[in-house]
Every structure is written in C-alpha cells, then in structure tokens.
Design a protein around this motif. Sequence first.
Motif, PDB file in Angstrom:
ATOM      1  N   GLY A   6      18.777 -10.397 -44.942  1.00 15.41           N
ATOM      2  CA  GLY A   6      18.280  -9.013 -45.467  1.00 15.41           C
ATOM      3  C   GLY A   6      17.130  -9.412 -44.083  1.00 15.41           C
ATOM      4  O   GLY A   6      16.269  -7.619 -43.267  1.00 15.41           O
ATOM      5  N   LEU A   7      16.801 -10.202 -43.324  1.00 13.45           N
ATOM      6  CA  LEU A   7      15.835  -9.698 -42.882  1.00 13.45           C
ATOM      7  C   LEU A   7      16.156  -9.459 -41.117  1.00 13.45           C
ATOM      8  O   LEU A   7      15.553  -8.237 -40.552  1.00 13.45           O
ATOM      9  CB  LEU A   7      14.979 -11.270 -41.940  1.00 13.45           C
ATOM     10  CG  LEU A   7      14.328 -12.064 -43.084  1.00 13.45           C
ATOM     11  CD1 LEU A   7      14.078 -13.941 -43.366  1.00 13.45           C
ATOM     12  CD2 LEU A   7      12.611 -11.621 -43.667  1.00 13.45           C
ATOM     13  N   ILE A   8      17.193 -10.360 -40.856  1.00 12.54           N
ATOM     14  CA  ILE A   8      18.151  -9.830 -39.433  1.00 12.54           C
ATOM     15  C   ILE A   8      18.670  -8.318 -39.675  1.00 12.54           C
ATOM     16  O   ILE A   8      18.196  -6.697 -38.658  1.00 12.54           O
ATOM     17  CB  ILE A   8      19.172  -9.972 -39.262  1.00 12.54           C
ATOM     18  CG1 ILE A   8      19.405 -11.748 -39.003  1.00 12.54           C
ATOM     19  CG2 ILE A   8      20.514  -9.225 -38.459  1.00 12.54           C
ATOM     20  CD1 ILE A   8      20.256 -12.524 -39.069  1.00 12.54           C
ATOM     21  N   ALA A   9      18.943  -7.559 -40.646  1.00 16.94           N
ATOM     22  CA  ALA A   9      19.133  -6.279 -40.641  1.00 16.94           C
ATOM     23  C   ALA A   9      18.183  -5.801 -41.393  1.00 16.94           C
ATOM     24  O   ALA A   9      17.666  -3.924 -40.667  1.00 16.94           O
ATOM     25  CB  ALA A   9      19.327  -6.246 -42.852  1.00 16.94           C
ATOM     26  N   SER A  10      16.764  -5.649 -41.320  1.00 22.30           N
ATOM     27  CA  SER A  10      15.302  -4.847 -41.390  1.00 22.30           C
ATOM     28  C   SER A  10      14.976  -5.012 -39.581  1.00 22.30           C
ATOM     29  O   SER A  10      14.252  -3.851 -39.662  1.00 22.30           O
ATOM     30  CB  SER A  10      14.030  -5.945 -42.452  1.00 22.30           C
ATOM     31  OG  SER A  10      14.307  -7.052 -42.166  1.00 22.30           O
ATOM     32  N   LEU A  11      15.398  -5.975 -39.182  1.00 22.40           N
ATOM     33  CA  LEU A  11      14.491  -5.938 -37.640  1.00 22.40           C
ATOM     34  C   LEU A  11      15.055  -5.015 -37.080  1.00 22.40           C
ATOM     35  O   LEU A  11      15.292  -4.238 -36.197  1.00 22.40           O
ATOM     36  CB  LEU A  11      14.765  -7.218 -36.593  1.00 22.40           C
ATOM     37  CG  LEU A  11      14.873  -7.578 -35.482  1.00 22.40           C
ATOM     38  CD1 LEU A  11      12.891  -7.070 -35.310  1.00 22.40           C
ATOM     39  CD2 LEU A  11      15.158  -9.335 -35.104  1.00 22.40           C
ATOM     40  N   VAL A  12      16.801  -4.890 -37.058  1.00 25.73           N
ATOM     41  CA  VAL A  12      17.892  -3.827 -36.470  1.00 25.73           C
ATOM     42  C   VAL A  12      17.265  -2.377 -37.079  1.00 25.73           C
ATOM     43  O   VAL A  12      17.611  -1.810 -36.438  1.00 25.73           O
ATOM     44  CB  VAL A  12      19.179  -3.876 -37.165  1.00 25.73           C
ATOM     45  CG1 VAL A  12      20.299  -3.353 -37.061  1.00 25.73           C
ATOM     46  CG2 VAL A  12      19.870  -5.285 -36.415  1.00 25.73           C
ATOM     47  N   ILE A  39      15.597   2.880 -35.417  1.00 28.91           N
ATOM     48  CA  ILE A  39      14.254   3.518 -35.731  1.00 28.91           C
ATOM     49  C   ILE A  39      13.227   4.212 -34.409  1.00 28.91           C
ATOM     50  O   ILE A  39      12.901   5.188 -33.958  1.00 28.91           O
ATOM     51  CB  ILE A  39      13.702   3.195 -37.121  1.00 28.91           C
ATOM     52  CG1 ILE A  39      14.320   3.563 -38.055  1.00 28.91           C
ATOM     53  CG2 ILE A  39      11.886   4.140 -37.471  1.00 28.91           C
ATOM     54  CD1 ILE A  39      13.566   2.944 -39.318  1.00 28.91           C
ATOM     55  N   GLY A  40      12.467   3.041 -33.598  1.00 22.03           N
ATOM     56  CA  GLY A  40      12.154   2.883 -32.523  1.00 22.03           C
ATOM     57  C   GLY A  40      13.417   3.464 -31.295  1.00 22.03           C
ATOM     58  O   GLY A  40      12.042   4.213 -30.422  1.00 22.03           O
ATOM     59  N   GLY A  41      13.481   3.025 -31.107  1.00 21.96           N
ATOM     60  CA  GLY A  41      15.110   3.931 -30.148  1.00 21.96           C
ATOM     61  C   GLY A  41      15.203   5.472 -30.420  1.00 21.96           C
ATOM     62  O   GLY A  41      14.709   6.182 -29.727  1.00 21.96           O
ATOM     63  N   VAL A  42      15.110   5.489 -32.359  1.00 23.63           N
ATOM     64  CA  VAL A  42      15.640   7.042 -32.448  1.00 23.63           C
ATOM     65  C   VAL A  42      14.099   7.912 -31.665  1.00 23.63           C
ATOM     66  O   VAL A  42      13.629   9.124 -31.899  1.00 23.63           O
ATOM     67  CB  VAL A  42      15.764   7.503 -33.533  1.00 23.63           C
ATOM     68  CG1 VAL A  42      16.017   9.141 -33.928  1.00 23.63           C
ATOM     69  CG2 VAL A  42      17.297   7.047 -33.280  1.00 23.63           C
TER      70      VAL A  42
END
Length: 56
Positions: free
Chosen positions: A24-30, A35-38
């Motif tokens: 869950g933590l890895i998925a939220s970091l991704v 979102i930051g890249g977009v």
Amino acid sequence: MFAYLMTWMQLRTDRRAVTAIEYGLIASLVAVVIIGGVTAVGGSLSTVFTSVSGAL
C-alpha cells in the motif's frame, strides 16, 4: 477468554498484514510520483495544444 488471547497471538506472528501495508505504501508513492509528473508536464502540454489549436 483463552480463544481471544490465542487469536491475538496468531495475529502478532502473521506477517501478511505487514506485506499488505508495504504494498500500500509503495502504491501510494507511485501514485504521488505519477500525479507530480502529470502536473509538471500538464502545463507545458496545455501550451502546446493551445498553440496547435490556434494554428489550425
């Protein structure tokens, strides 16, 4: 009461929940990185689309 205690002892040694939390933590970091890249690319991409639209 003994069954309740045994349940807590089994949950304490169960590592599946830790793995689920890690995923869950890895998925939220991704998701935050995407979102930051977009967001970063979105402004310049909007400018490109506006100029192409104006040229047409």
